[in-house]
Design a protein around this motif. Structure first.
Motif, mmCIF file in Angstrom:
data_model
loop_
_atom_site.group_PDB
_atom_site.id
_atom_site.type_symbol
_atom_site.label_atom_id
_atom_site.label_comp_id
_atom_site.label_asym_id
_atom_site.label_seq_id
_atom_site.Cartn_x
_atom_site.Cartn_y
_atom_site.Cartn_z
ATOM 1 N N GLU A 83 -98.920 -9.099 49.506
ATOM 2 C CA GLU A 83 -100.610 -8.763 49.211
ATOM 3 C C GLU A 83 -101.344 -9.656 48.670
ATOM 4 O OE1 GLU A 83 -100.371 -4.977 46.845
ATOM 5 O OE2 GLU A 83 -98.971 -4.178 48.106
ATOM 6 N N ALA A 84 -100.812 -10.316 47.677
ATOM 7 C CA ALA A 84 -101.664 -11.293 47.225
ATOM 8 C C ALA A 84 -102.184 -12.473 48.139
ATOM 9 C CB ALA A 84 -101.223 -12.339 45.939
ATOM 10 N N SER A 85 -100.957 -12.775 49.029
ATOM 11 C CA SER A 85 -101.377 -13.893 50.042
ATOM 12 C C SER A 85 -102.550 -13.465 51.039
ATOM 13 C CB SER A 85 -100.152 -14.012 50.814
ATOM 14 O OG SER A 85 -99.133 -14.756 49.978
ATOM 15 N N ARG A 86 -102.169 -11.927 51.295
ATOM 16 C CA ARG A 86 -103.364 -11.236 52.216
ATOM 17 C C ARG A 86 -104.666 -11.351 51.539
ATOM 18 N NH1 ARG A 86 -100.167 -6.272 53.047
ATOM 19 N NH2 ARG A 86 -98.385 -7.290 54.451
ATOM 20 N N ALA A 87 -104.757 -11.172 50.155
ATOM 21 C CA ALA A 87 -105.942 -11.206 49.373
ATOM 22 C C ALA A 87 -106.780 -12.309 49.707
ATOM 23 C CB ALA A 87 -105.665 -10.729 48.296
ATOM 24 N N ASP A 88 -105.791 -13.653 49.218
ATOM 25 C CA ASP A 88 -106.404 -14.908 49.381
ATOM 26 C C ASP A 88 -106.707 -15.139 50.767
ATOM 27 O OD1 ASP A 88 -105.625 -15.459 46.840
ATOM 28 O OD2 ASP A 88 -103.354 -16.472 47.343
ATOM 29 N N GLU A 89 -105.980 -14.984 51.916
ATOM 30 C CA GLU A 89 -106.596 -15.166 53.342
ATOM 31 C C GLU A 89 -107.798 -14.450 53.560
ATOM 32 O OE1 GLU A 89 -103.338 -13.983 55.947
ATOM 33 O OE2 GLU A 89 -101.986 -15.353 55.077
ATOM 34 N N ASP A 90 -107.957 -13.306 53.055
ATOM 35 C CA ASP A 90 -109.183 -12.358 53.187
ATOM 36 C C ASP A 90 -110.236 -13.189 52.452
ATOM 37 O OD1 ASP A 90 -107.880 -10.524 54.676
ATOM 38 O OD2 ASP A 90 -108.038 -9.061 53.172
ATOM 39 N N ALA A 91 -109.992 -13.654 51.250
ATOM 40 C CA ALA A 91 -111.082 -14.159 50.474
ATOM 41 C C ALA A 91 -111.706 -15.711 51.216
ATOM 42 C CB ALA A 91 -110.703 -14.510 49.296
ATOM 43 N N LEU A 92 -110.426 -16.078 51.756
ATOM 44 C CA LEU A 92 -110.739 -17.568 52.274
ATOM 45 C C LEU A 92 -111.549 -17.420 53.542
ATOM 46 C CD1 LEU A 92 -110.474 -20.653 52.340
ATOM 47 C CD2 LEU A 92 -108.122 -20.188 53.418
ATOM 48 N N GLU A 93 -111.349 -16.241 54.355
ATOM 49 C CA GLU A 93 -111.940 -16.228 55.496
ATOM 50 C C GLU A 93 -113.451 -15.427 55.158
ATOM 51 O OE1 GLU A 93 -112.727 -15.683 59.221
ATOM 52 O OE2 GLU A 93 -110.999 -16.431 58.536
ATOM 53 N N ARG A 94 -113.719 -14.652 54.008
ATOM 54 C CA ARG A 94 -114.890 -14.255 53.696
ATOM 55 C C ARG A 94 -115.721 -15.612 53.270
ATOM 56 N NH1 ARG A 94 -116.816 -9.513 54.229
ATOM 57 N NH2 ARG A 94 -117.910 -9.744 52.417
ATOM 58 N N ILE A 101 -122.534 -18.711 58.028
ATOM 59 C CA ILE A 101 -123.761 -17.946 57.909
ATOM 60 C C ILE A 101 -124.892 -18.913 57.168
ATOM 61 C CG2 ILE A 101 -124.927 -15.932 57.050
ATOM 62 C CD1 ILE A 101 -122.428 -14.545 57.640
ATOM 63 N N ASP A 102 -124.406 -19.517 56.103
ATOM 64 C CA ASP A 102 -125.199 -19.995 55.072
ATOM 65 C C ASP A 102 -126.050 -21.546 56.181
ATOM 66 O OD1 ASP A 102 -126.538 -21.557 53.157
ATOM 67 O OD2 ASP A 102 -124.882 -21.123 51.913
ATOM 68 N N PRO A 103 -127.165 -21.366 56.187
ATOM 69 C CA PRO A 103 -127.788 -22.567 56.796
ATOM 70 C C PRO A 103 -127.686 -23.780 56.104
ATOM 71 C CG PRO A 103 -129.484 -21.119 55.958
ATOM 72 C CD PRO A 103 -127.990 -20.443 55.643
#
Length: 162
Positions: A83-94, A101-103
């Motif tokens: 779960e922590a790895s998934r959360a890390d991956e999600d945070a990295l993806e976000r 998006i940031d110009p």
């Protein structure tokens, strides 16, 4: 006289036979007592062996239970790690999505932030830097909302007195 000698010898022989018989009876009785004592000790040792066997079985059952608990905790730890790895991956993806998006951030095709390119000369970047500075100095955060609202309506009041 021979009769007296014969009687004395007979009394001595009878005395020896009686003494031998009593001695044999005493030895037999002593052997019985010793055998009884050994049997009693044997029973005590057997009871102690049964107690020890019961303690060993209880300890083995407890060890098996602890092993099951440890395996359960290990599985839970693995699940939490996943779960922590998934959360890390999600945070990295976000974060990569935010960078895309940031110009003011340059990214490669995978969304990985590129260093070395500075867009700090852009006008929009200067305005956002000013907003960030205002956020740091205004604890209520109200100025941020006012500045953002004003910009949306085309009214730049970033130079407003504090």
């Amino acid at each position: 006289m021979w009769v007296i000698i014969a009687i004395v010898v007979l009394v001595i022989v009878l005395g020896l036979v009686v003494a031998a018989r009593k001695s044999s009876e005493r030895r037999t009785e002593h052997a019985r007592e010793r055998a009884t004592s050994i049997r009693d000790e044997s029973r005590e040792h057997q009871v102690e062996a049964e107690r020890t066997r019961a303690s060993a079985a209880a300890a083995q059952a407890e060890a098996a239970e602890k092993k099951r608990e440890a395996e359960l905790l290990e599985r839970q730890a693995g699940e939490h790690g996943t779960e922590a790895s998934r959360a890390d991956e999600d945070a990295l993806e976000r974060a990569r999505e935010a960078d895309r998006i940031d110009p003011d951030v340059t990214t490669d095709d995978d969304g990985v932030r590129q260093t070395g390119h500075d867009r700090s000369t852009d006008v929009d970047h200067d305005r956002s830097t000013e907003v960030d500075r205002d956020r740091d100095t205004d604890p209520s955060g109200d100025r941020d909302r006012e500045l953002d609202t004003d910009r949306q309506h085309g009214d730049d009041r970033s130079e407003r007195p504090r």
